[in-house]
Motif scaffolding. Structure first.
Motif, PDB file in Angstrom:
ATOM      1  N   ARG A  79       0.857  -1.193   0.000  1.00  0.00           N
ATOM      2  CA  ARG A  79       0.000   0.000   0.000  1.00  0.00           C
ATOM      3  C   ARG A  79       0.891   1.240   0.000  1.00  0.00           C
ATOM      4  O   ARG A  79       1.924   1.282   0.640  1.00  0.00           O
ATOM      5  N   ARG A  80       0.436   2.261  -0.713  1.00  0.00           N
ATOM      6  CA  ARG A  80       1.109   3.561  -0.679  1.00  0.00           C
ATOM      7  C   ARG A  80       0.355   4.428   0.311  1.00  0.00           C
ATOM      8  O   ARG A  80      -0.839   4.689   0.137  1.00  0.00           O
ATOM      9  N   GLY A  81       1.017   4.832   1.367  1.00  0.00           N
ATOM     10  CA  GLY A  81       0.361   5.614   2.412  1.00  0.00           C
ATOM     11  C   GLY A  81      -0.513   4.712   3.280  1.00  0.00           C
ATOM     12  O   GLY A  81      -0.436   3.498   3.224  1.00  0.00           O
ATOM     13  N   ALA A  82      -1.378   5.354   4.062  1.00  0.00           N
ATOM     14  CA  ALA A  82      -2.187   4.594   5.025  1.00  0.00           C
ATOM     15  C   ALA A  82      -3.562   4.213   4.500  1.00  0.00           C
ATOM     16  O   ALA A  82      -4.167   3.268   4.996  1.00  0.00           O
ATOM     17  N   THR A  83      -4.071   4.921   3.490  1.00  0.00           N
ATOM     18  CA  THR A  83      -5.460   4.693   3.087  1.00  0.00           C
ATOM     19  C   THR A  83      -5.638   4.291   1.633  1.00  0.00           C
ATOM     20  O   THR A  83      -6.761   4.032   1.206  1.00  0.00           O
ATOM     21  N   ALA A  84      -4.573   4.218   0.874  1.00  0.00           N
ATOM     22  CA  ALA A  84      -4.685   3.854  -0.547  1.00  0.00           C
ATOM     23  C   ALA A  84      -5.123   2.397  -0.687  1.00  0.00           C
ATOM     24  O   ALA A  84      -4.943   1.591   0.231  1.00  0.00           O
ATOM     25  N   PRO A  85      -5.682   2.063  -1.827  1.00  0.00           N
ATOM     26  CA  PRO A  85      -6.051   0.660  -2.059  1.00  0.00           C
ATOM     27  C   PRO A  85      -4.810  -0.241  -2.009  1.00  0.00           C
ATOM     28  O   PRO A  85      -3.695   0.191  -2.290  1.00  0.00           O
ATOM     29  N   VAL A  86      -5.045  -1.472  -1.654  1.00  0.00           N
ATOM     30  CA  VAL A  86      -3.959  -2.447  -1.555  1.00  0.00           C
ATOM     31  C   VAL A  86      -3.669  -3.027  -2.935  1.00  0.00           C
ATOM     32  O   VAL A  86      -4.588  -3.379  -3.674  1.00  0.00           O
ATOM     33  N   ALA A  87      -2.397  -3.113  -3.270  1.00  0.00           N
ATOM     34  CA  ALA A  87      -1.961  -3.775  -4.497  1.00  0.00           C
ATOM     35  C   ALA A  87      -1.413  -5.144  -4.110  1.00  0.00           C
ATOM     36  O   ALA A  87      -0.701  -5.274  -3.115  1.00  0.00           O
ATOM     37  N   ARG A  88      -1.755  -6.153  -4.889  1.00  0.00           N
ATOM     38  CA  ARG A  88      -1.303  -7.508  -4.582  1.00  0.00           C
ATOM     39  C   ARG A  88      -0.315  -7.966  -5.655  1.00  0.00           C
ATOM     40  O   ARG A  88      -0.436  -7.603  -6.816  1.00  0.00           O
ATOM     41  N   ALA A  89       0.654  -8.773  -5.215  1.00  0.00           N
ATOM     42  CA  ALA A  89       1.650  -9.293  -6.147  1.00  0.00           C
ATOM     43  C   ALA A  89       2.130 -10.658  -5.663  1.00  0.00           C
ATOM     44  O   ALA A  89       2.114 -10.951  -4.473  1.00  0.00           O
ATOM     45  N   LEU A  90       2.551 -11.454  -6.602  1.00  0.00           N
ATOM     46  CA  LEU A  90       3.170 -12.741  -6.315  1.00  0.00           C
ATOM     47  C   LEU A  90       4.604 -12.633  -6.807  1.00  0.00           C
ATOM     48  O   LEU A  90       4.841 -12.340  -7.985  1.00  0.00           O
ATOM     49  N   VAL A  91       5.562 -12.799  -5.900  1.00  0.00           N
ATOM     50  CA  VAL A  91       6.972 -12.677  -6.258  1.00  0.00           C
ATOM     51  C   VAL A  91       7.726 -13.892  -5.741  1.00  0.00           C
ATOM     52  O   VAL A  91       7.229 -14.649  -4.910  1.00  0.00           O
ATOM     53  N   THR A  92       8.931 -14.067  -6.234  1.00  0.00           N
ATOM     54  CA  THR A  92       9.800 -15.111  -5.712  1.00  0.00           C
ATOM     55  C   THR A  92      11.057 -14.473  -5.148  1.00  0.00           C
ATOM     56  O   THR A  92      11.534 -13.450  -5.653  1.00  0.00           O
ATOM     57  N   ALA A  93      11.547 -15.079  -4.096  1.00  0.00           N
ATOM     58  CA  ALA A  93      12.792 -14.641  -3.469  1.00  0.00           C
ATOM     59  C   ALA A  93      13.755 -15.817  -3.487  1.00  0.00           C
ATOM     60  O   ALA A  93      13.337 -16.971  -3.358  1.00  0.00           O
ATOM     61  N   ARG A  94      15.008 -15.531  -3.647  1.00  0.00           N
ATOM     62  CA  ARG A  94      16.012 -16.591  -3.660  1.00  0.00           C
ATOM     63  C   ARG A  94      16.893 -16.433  -2.435  1.00  0.00           C
ATOM     64  O   ARG A  94      17.390 -15.346  -2.157  1.00  0.00           O
ATOM     65  N   VAL A  95      17.078 -17.517  -1.710  1.00  0.00           N
ATOM     66  CA  VAL A  95      17.886 -17.536  -0.494  1.00  0.00           C
ATOM     67  C   VAL A  95      19.165 -18.310  -0.800  1.00  0.00           C
ATOM     68  O   VAL A  95      19.101 -19.494  -1.157  1.00  0.00           O
ATOM     69  N   PHE A  96      20.305 -17.644  -0.652  1.00  0.00           N
ATOM     70  CA  PHE A  96      21.594 -18.291  -0.904  1.00  0.00           C
ATOM     71  C   PHE A  96      22.246 -18.702   0.407  1.00  0.00           C
ATOM     72  O   PHE A  96      21.893 -18.205   1.472  1.00  0.00           O
ATOM     73  N   ARG A  97      23.222 -19.589   0.317  1.00  0.00           N
ATOM     74  CA  ARG A  97      23.889 -20.093   1.523  1.00  0.00           C
ATOM     75  C   ARG A  97      24.748 -19.027   2.193  1.00  0.00           C
ATOM     76  O   ARG A  97      25.031 -19.107   3.374  1.00  0.00           O
ATOM     77  N   SER A  98      25.148 -18.008   1.429  1.00  0.00           N
ATOM     78  CA  SER A  98      25.988 -16.947   1.993  1.00  0.00           C
ATOM     79  C   SER A  98      25.931 -15.728   1.069  1.00  0.00           C
ATOM     80  O   SER A  98      25.487 -15.818  -0.077  1.00  0.00           O
ATOM     81  N   ARG A  99      26.427 -14.610   1.580  1.00  0.00           N
ATOM     82  CA  ARG A  99      26.508 -13.400   0.755  1.00  0.00           C
ATOM     83  C   ARG A  99      27.453 -13.632  -0.424  1.00  0.00           C
ATOM     84  O   ARG A  99      27.215 -13.163  -1.528  1.00  0.00           O
ATOM     85  N   ARG A 100      28.505 -14.382  -0.186  1.00  0.00           N
ATOM     86  CA  ARG A 100      29.458 -14.683  -1.260  1.00  0.00           C
ATOM     87  C   ARG A 100      28.791 -15.493  -2.373  1.00  0.00           C
ATOM     88  O   ARG A 100      28.979 -15.218  -3.554  1.00  0.00           O
ATOM     89  N   ALA A 101      27.981 -16.505  -1.985  1.00  0.00           N
ATOM     90  CA  ALA A 101      27.277 -17.309  -2.981  1.00  0.00           C
ATOM     91  C   ALA A 101      26.311 -16.440  -3.787  1.00  0.00           C
ATOM     92  O   ALA A 101      26.158 -16.606  -4.997  1.00  0.00           O
ATOM     93  N   TRP A 102      25.667 -15.496  -3.109  1.00  0.00           N
ATOM     94  CA  TRP A 102      24.772 -14.563  -3.796  1.00  0.00           C
ATOM     95  C   TRP A 102      25.559 -13.741  -4.815  1.00  0.00           C
ATOM     96  O   TRP A 102      25.148 -13.569  -5.956  1.00  0.00           O
TER      97      TRP A 102
END
Length: 106
Positions: A79-102
């Motif tokens: 949401r942008r601000g406190a009263t704006a309509p909610v926007a929905r999204a489906l995203v993926t995140a990738r988790v690596f074993r370390s910052r170096r691997a990333w």
């Protein structure tokens, strides 16, 4: 299902990657990636434009990539601000074993 096949029931703990010490050692950031509040804050900082924030984050399916990473699906409401309509999204995140691997992956 074939005539000789039978349905298998798996104990949910067997399928829970956080219950597997080898997985949590290999991917120490996975626990945070599956924590809704932590990921809402992280995604807000990493992806949201100024004034926007993630108001709901629901981590979903996690796919393990052995020896490399995990991919976590996130259902987001922002949401942008406190009263704006909610926007929905489906995203993926990738988790690596370390910052170096990333860094090696980028």
């Amino acid at each position: 299902m074939s005539a000789g096949a039978r349905a298998l029931r798996a104990d949910p703990e067997v399928l829970d990657p956080l219950a597997n010490p080898a997985v949590t050692r290999a991917l120490p950031g996975l626990r945070a990636a599956l924590e809704p509040r932590a990921m809402a804050q992280h995604v807000t900082r990493a992806l949201c434009a100024p004034g926007w924030r993630v108001v709901d984050c629901r981590p979903g399916k996690a796919t393990l990539v052995p020896g490399e990473s995990a991919i976590v699906r996130l259902e987001l409401s922002a949401r942008r601000g406190a009263t704006a309509p909610v926007a929905r999204a489906l995203v993926t995140a990738r988790v690596f074993r370390s910052r170096r691997a990333w860094g090696e992956h980028a």
